[in-house]
Motif scaffolding. Structure first.
Motif, mmCIF file in Angstrom:
data_model
loop_
_atom_site.group_PDB
_atom_site.id
_atom_site.type_symbol
_atom_site.label_atom_id
_atom_site.label_comp_id
_atom_site.label_asym_id
_atom_site.label_seq_id
_atom_site.Cartn_x
_atom_site.Cartn_y
_atom_site.Cartn_z
ATOM 1 N N ASN A 96 0.734 -1.236 0.220
ATOM 2 C CA ASN A 96 -0.027 0.069 0.056
ATOM 3 C C ASN A 96 0.852 1.208 -0.079
ATOM 4 O OD1 ASN A 96 -1.719 2.035 0.443
ATOM 5 N ND2 ASN A 96 -2.990 1.124 2.221
ATOM 6 N N VAL A 97 0.869 2.001 -1.091
ATOM 7 C CA VAL A 97 1.537 3.363 -1.189
ATOM 8 C C VAL A 97 0.795 4.427 -1.518
ATOM 9 C CG1 VAL A 97 3.804 2.444 -1.860
ATOM 10 C CG2 VAL A 97 2.208 2.835 -3.562
ATOM 11 N N SER A 98 -0.542 4.204 -0.999
ATOM 12 C CA SER A 98 -1.614 5.137 -1.222
ATOM 13 C C SER A 98 -1.294 6.626 -0.615
ATOM 14 C CB SER A 98 -2.978 4.914 -0.687
ATOM 15 O OG SER A 98 -2.814 4.517 0.791
ATOM 16 N N PRO A 99 -0.382 6.872 0.349
ATOM 17 C CA PRO A 99 0.003 8.093 1.055
ATOM 18 C C PRO A 99 0.782 8.883 -0.106
ATOM 19 C CG PRO A 99 0.200 6.555 2.707
ATOM 20 C CD PRO A 99 0.023 5.568 1.337
ATOM 21 N N TYR A 100 1.344 8.324 -1.163
ATOM 22 C CA TYR A 100 1.972 8.950 -2.151
ATOM 23 C C TYR A 100 1.079 9.280 -3.192
ATOM 24 C CZ TYR A 100 6.092 8.164 0.731
ATOM 25 O OH TYR A 100 6.964 8.120 1.819
ATOM 26 N N GLY A 101 0.068 9.064 -3.361
ATOM 27 C CA GLY A 101 -1.207 9.209 -4.323
ATOM 28 C C GLY A 101 -0.914 8.367 -5.714
ATOM 29 N N ILE A 102 -0.373 7.281 -5.397
ATOM 30 C CA ILE A 102 -0.193 6.350 -6.646
ATOM 31 C C ILE A 102 -0.622 5.048 -6.256
ATOM 32 C CG2 ILE A 102 1.717 7.500 -7.448
ATOM 33 C CD1 ILE A 102 3.675 5.647 -6.481
ATOM 34 N N GLU A 103 -0.919 4.235 -7.295
ATOM 35 C CA GLU A 103 -1.276 2.811 -7.159
ATOM 36 C C GLU A 103 -0.193 2.024 -7.323
ATOM 37 O OE1 GLU A 103 -4.217 1.749 -6.578
ATOM 38 O OE2 GLU A 103 -5.407 3.809 -6.817
ATOM 39 N N VAL A 104 -0.271 0.769 -6.359
ATOM 40 C CA VAL A 104 0.766 -0.099 -6.479
ATOM 41 C C VAL A 104 1.383 -0.394 -7.934
ATOM 42 C CG1 VAL A 104 1.607 -2.665 -5.974
ATOM 43 C CG2 VAL A 104 0.185 -1.182 -4.143
ATOM 44 N N HIS A 105 0.586 -0.564 -8.771
ATOM 45 C CA HIS A 105 1.119 -1.217 -10.077
ATOM 46 C C HIS A 105 1.955 0.157 -10.725
ATOM 47 C CE1 HIS A 105 -2.525 1.026 -11.438
ATOM 48 N NE2 HIS A 105 -1.785 1.402 -12.581
ATOM 49 N N GLU A 106 1.744 1.393 -10.373
ATOM 50 C CA GLU A 106 2.277 2.431 -10.852
ATOM 51 C C GLU A 106 3.838 2.685 -10.068
ATOM 52 O OE1 GLU A 106 -0.711 6.006 -11.939
ATOM 53 O OE2 GLU A 106 -0.767 5.302 -9.550
ATOM 54 N N TRP A 107 3.857 2.288 -8.731
ATOM 55 C CA TRP A 107 5.046 2.158 -7.821
ATOM 56 C C TRP A 107 5.956 1.285 -8.610
ATOM 57 C CZ3 TRP A 107 6.282 -1.678 -3.873
ATOM 58 C CH2 TRP A 107 7.281 -1.339 -2.987
ATOM 59 N N PHE A 108 5.392 0.016 -9.061
ATOM 60 C CA PHE A 108 6.275 -1.185 -9.492
ATOM 61 C C PHE A 108 6.686 -0.618 -10.847
ATOM 62 C CE2 PHE A 108 4.209 -4.178 -6.444
ATOM 63 C CZ PHE A 108 5.697 -4.681 -5.889
ATOM 64 N N ARG A 109 5.894 0.096 -11.546
ATOM 65 C CA ARG A 109 6.368 0.450 -12.962
ATOM 66 C C ARG A 109 7.404 1.555 -12.973
ATOM 67 N NH1 ARG A 109 5.387 4.919 -15.543
ATOM 68 N NH2 ARG A 109 3.769 5.578 -14.170
ATOM 69 N N ILE A 110 7.285 2.405 -11.870
ATOM 70 C CA ILE A 110 8.368 3.660 -11.891
ATOM 71 C C ILE A 110 9.789 2.961 -11.300
ATOM 72 C CG2 ILE A 110 9.280 5.310 -10.162
ATOM 73 C CD1 ILE A 110 6.122 5.716 -9.869
ATOM 74 N N MET A 111 9.724 1.785 -10.416
ATOM 75 C CA MET A 111 11.006 1.215 -10.083
ATOM 76 C C MET A 111 11.525 0.535 -11.273
ATOM 77 S SD MET A 111 10.563 0.016 -6.087
ATOM 78 C CE MET A 111 9.213 -0.987 -6.415
ATOM 79 N N GLU A 112 10.565 0.028 -11.936
ATOM 80 C CA GLU A 112 10.959 -0.949 -13.263
ATOM 81 C C GLU A 112 11.764 0.292 -14.392
ATOM 82 O OE1 GLU A 112 8.599 -2.656 -16.700
ATOM 83 O OE2 GLU A 112 8.477 -4.038 -14.941
#
Length: 263
Positions: A96-112
């Motif tokens: 859960n990374v909702s405090p950053y205003g993004i969805e989990v799949h977006e979070w993984f995409r950024i790291m990718e």
């Protein structure tokens, strides 16, 4: 670090035992590749995800990769370890990374995006640097997850407004008391990851303070270009590249290649 935050770190759901074993095997002077392969193959989740990641079209291989030994031969042990860490995070009980205003799949995409940029940029002339990071390039934003957990654990609701890395780090310190990188470094230290891994994670936005400043500067370049909200212009990292004696041309080529592939 306050006692409450220490307890938060220690209560964070652990990674699978297979990751712990893999970590032990990858931090010795002479790595036993057969044992590494055995650990991965004994965990269906790691095995499946590593092969899936190895076969994404981005890599451009003519024939499919069908074994962990092939993946290690082609990508190296550090990259495969990074794939394993990513697989473990995808299956983690707290995502859960909702405090950053993004969805989990977006979070993984950024790291990718960050990982691919570093791989293209550093893969030829700075391969030893990539290897020394032990797969950290795959999970550069792991601190966001740890901070989100700390907020949930303290029953505090907050949505971060900044997205430029340095400003966001300061906002995290103002709200939580520590930056997400500091929290993540404490967590991985608690999990007994090697010192360089922990240090590079902690100082990936403050290169001058790290054990290997140039390595941390490379990580900061990736995080500056590929933020939680958008892809920024290449010129943002040019001063950092020049300061740490990197080839601006090589980094620009990697940036342009990655953007072209993703169009």
């Amino acid at each position: 670090m306050g006692s409450k935050l220490i307890y938060t770190i220690e209560s964070f759901p652990p990674l699978p035992e297979s990751i712990n074993k893999l970590n032990e095997l990858c931090t010795v002077d002479e790595i036993d590749l057969k044992e590494v392969i055995s650990v991965i193959e004994s965990d269906p989740m790691l095995y499946t995800d590593i092969l899936r990641f190895s076969n994404v079209p981005y890599h451009g291989f003519r024939y499919p990769i069908t074994s962990i030994s092939q993946a290690i031969a082609l990508f190296g042990i550090a990259a495969v370890r990074g794939m394993a860490l990513t697989a473990a995070l995808r299956a983690h009980p707290f995502i859960n990374v909702s405090p950053y205003g993004i969805e989990v799949h977006e979070w993984f995409r950024i790291m990718e995006q960050q990982q691919r940029f570093l791989d293209i940029w550093l893969g030829k002339k700075h391969r030893a640097m990539l290897q020394s990071l032990g797969g950290l390039t795959f999970i550069l934003e792991i601190g966001r997850l740890v901070t989100s957990y700390a907020l949930m654990f303290s029953q505090k609701e907050y949505i971060f407004s900044e997205h430029e890395p340095d400003k966001l780090s300061q906002e995290e310190q103002n709200i939580v008391g520590y930056s997400s990188d500091e929290l993540a470094a404490k967590l991985f230290e608690f999990w007994n990851f090697e010192k360089l891994f922990v240090n590079s994670l902690c100082y990936s936005l403050n290169p001058e303070e790290g054990m290997e400043p140039k390595t941390c500067a490379a990580l900061k370049c990736a995080r500056t270009l590929f933020t939680l909200k958008d892809v920024t212009v290449f010129e943002n990292i040019e001063p950092l590249l020049e300061k740490f004696d990197f080839s601006v041309a090589d980094a620009r080529i990697a940036y342009e290649i990655l953007l072209a592939v993703e169009e």
